[in-house]
Design a protein around this motif. Structure first.
Motif, mmCIF file in Angstrom:
data_model
loop_
_atom_site.group_PDB
_atom_site.id
_atom_site.type_symbol
_atom_site.label_atom_id
_atom_site.label_comp_id
_atom_site.label_asym_id
_atom_site.label_seq_id
_atom_site.Cartn_x
_atom_site.Cartn_y
_atom_site.Cartn_z
ATOM 1 N N THR A 99 0.832 -1.206 0.000
ATOM 2 C CA THR A 99 0.000 0.000 0.000
ATOM 3 C C THR A 99 0.866 1.255 0.000
ATOM 4 O OG1 THR A 99 -1.733 -1.160 1.214
ATOM 5 C CG2 THR A 99 -1.827 1.250 1.191
ATOM 6 N N PRO A 100 0.717 2.116 -0.992
ATOM 7 C CA PRO A 100 1.524 3.342 -1.017
ATOM 8 C C PRO A 100 1.157 4.284 0.122
ATOM 9 C CG PRO A 100 0.626 2.849 -3.197
ATOM 10 C CD PRO A 100 -0.077 1.957 -2.227
ATOM 11 N N VAL A 101 2.169 4.927 0.682
ATOM 12 C CA VAL A 101 1.983 5.932 1.726
ATOM 13 C C VAL A 101 2.574 7.249 1.249
ATOM 14 C CG1 VAL A 101 2.555 6.635 4.078
ATOM 15 C CG2 VAL A 101 2.011 4.236 3.583
ATOM 16 N N VAL A 102 1.756 8.278 1.292
ATOM 17 C CA VAL A 102 2.171 9.619 0.897
ATOM 18 C C VAL A 102 2.096 10.520 2.121
ATOM 19 C CG1 VAL A 102 1.619 11.603 -0.559
ATOM 20 C CG2 VAL A 102 1.334 9.275 -1.458
ATOM 21 N N LEU A 103 3.187 11.179 2.448
ATOM 22 C CA LEU A 103 3.161 12.152 3.534
ATOM 23 C C LEU A 103 2.680 13.486 2.977
ATOM 24 C CD1 LEU A 103 6.463 11.462 5.530
ATOM 25 C CD2 LEU A 103 4.165 10.537 5.908
ATOM 26 N N MET A 104 1.717 14.076 3.659
ATOM 27 C CA MET A 104 1.129 15.328 3.183
ATOM 28 C C MET A 104 1.245 16.396 4.263
ATOM 29 S SD MET A 104 -2.653 16.029 1.609
ATOM 30 C CE MET A 104 -3.064 17.613 0.861
ATOM 31 N N GLY A 105 1.634 17.589 3.843
ATOM 32 C CA GLY A 105 1.725 18.676 4.812
ATOM 33 C C GLY A 105 2.450 19.877 4.255
ATOM 34 N N TYR A 106 3.293 20.460 5.094
ATOM 35 C CA TYR A 106 3.906 21.749 4.811
ATOM 36 C C TYR A 106 5.422 21.651 4.928
ATOM 37 C CZ TYR A 106 -0.896 23.232 5.228
ATOM 38 O OH TYR A 106 -2.253 23.349 5.047
ATOM 39 N N TYR A 107 6.105 22.600 4.326
ATOM 40 C CA TYR A 107 7.560 22.537 4.233
ATOM 41 C C TYR A 107 8.261 22.798 5.559
ATOM 42 C CZ TYR A 107 12.241 23.444 2.327
ATOM 43 O OH TYR A 107 13.584 23.415 2.048
ATOM 44 N N ASN A 108 7.672 23.615 6.413
ATOM 45 C CA ASN A 108 8.364 24.043 7.629
ATOM 46 C C ASN A 108 8.903 22.884 8.474
ATOM 47 O OD1 ASN A 108 8.175 24.800 10.727
ATOM 48 N ND2 ASN A 108 8.686 26.674 9.629
ATOM 49 N N PRO A 109 8.097 21.868 8.810
ATOM 50 C CA PRO A 109 8.644 20.770 9.621
ATOM 51 C C PRO A 109 9.772 20.009 8.927
ATOM 52 C CG PRO A 109 6.241 20.723 9.626
ATOM 53 C CD PRO A 109 6.655 21.691 8.568
ATOM 54 N N ILE A 110 9.701 19.915 7.599
ATOM 55 C CA ILE A 110 10.753 19.252 6.833
ATOM 56 C C ILE A 110 12.026 20.087 6.870
ATOM 57 C CG2 ILE A 110 11.428 18.498 4.516
ATOM 58 C CD1 ILE A 110 8.427 17.947 4.003
#
Length: 277
Positions: A99-110
């Motif tokens: 099952t593919p997992v895509v992380l979704m969100g915003y650049y700041n934490p990265i």
């Protein structure tokens, strides 16, 4: 282990061979707490999720509506961190390598973690792709291109306001699938008109062979079924996070998310059969 960049392509190839759309489900990692969120994540594939979007909690989720904003804040208050989010993916991979997992969100934490550190750890954990909503194509060198070098798909959003002049730039480094935002505004907005969205998706297909997932405002099995007749995938998020918010206990939250996922999956699977009948 399946190579990361193959999982999303393989899943969409399987869906195409089965002549059906996929179901993409969104949950915020750590909502309402780590253990419950992990339990839900591990059960989503069996409940019918074809692709899982796992939200990376952030204090300022500006593109999200009240439901997902609340879910990410609940997760942060419960102690969710990026390290814990990646640990959840590792736990899923111990059970499920498909099952593919895509992380979704915003650049700041990265950015705060360090791009190379994040990408290396995400790839090692078994993440397949990223959706980072506040990095436009003009900043592909920041994250998109390094992510692809680590074998991670970079999934871009297109909207009703993405015109023909801008679309090629949006598509240029997009891989995995294109996420079509079916309505303007934030997540959880009003349900889209299936007829209008179908026309817009058809227009995008003239420019790209990428699978197209349609999301924003899809909350019920009936809405999902209509979109699944022409989209490659149906994306549902706010309807699931609403269940967590309204549940009287964490256990009830998990049960409710999985029950709706099963209903949505059933609707998506029968959509084209119904259309042909």
């Amino acid at each position: 282990m399946t190579q990361r960049h193959e999982r999303i392509a393989r899943r969409f190839n399987e869906l195409k061979a089965a002549d059906r759309a996929g179901l993409v489900t969104f949950i915020s990692a750590g909502d309402p707490d780590y253990d419950t969120s992990l339990e839900t994540l591990l059960a989503l594939p069996e409940a019918g999720a074809d692709v899982i979007e796992l939200g990376m909690p952030f204090t300022d989720p500006m593109a999200d509506g009240p439901s997902i904003q609340a879910s990410t804040l609940r997760a942060l208050e419960a102690g969710q961190t990026m390290a814990k989010t990646l640990e959840m993916v590792r736990a899923l991979r111990e059970r499920d390598d498909a099952t593919p997992v895509v992380l979704m969100g915003y650049y700041n934490p990265i950015y705060c973690m360090g791009v190379e550190t994040f990408l290396a750890e995400a790839a090692e954990a078994g993440v397949d792709g990223l959706i980072v909503v506040d990095l436009p194509p003009e900043h592909d060198a920041e994250l998109c291109l390094p992510a692809k070098a680590h074998g991670l798909d970079f999934i871009r959003l297109a909207t009703p306001t993405t015109d023909a002049k801008r679309l090629p730039l949006v598509l240029e480094n997009t891989s995995g699938f294109l996420y079509y935002v079916s309505s303007t505004g934030v997540t959880g907005a009003a349900a889209p008109s299936a007829e209008r969205v179908e026309q817009e998706v058809d227009a995008i297909r003239a420019h790209s062979t990428l699978p197209i997932g349609v999301g924003f405002g899809i909350r019920t099995p009936e809405q999902a079924e209509r979109i699944a007749r022409f989209a490659d995938a149906v994306v549902v998020g706010s309807a699931l996070t609403d269940i967590v918010a309204q549940a009287e206990s964490p256990a009830e939250a998990s049960r409710g998310v999985l029950e709706l996922t099963r209903s949505l999956a059933g609707a998506v699977r029968r959509a084209r059969e119904t259309a042909e009948a």
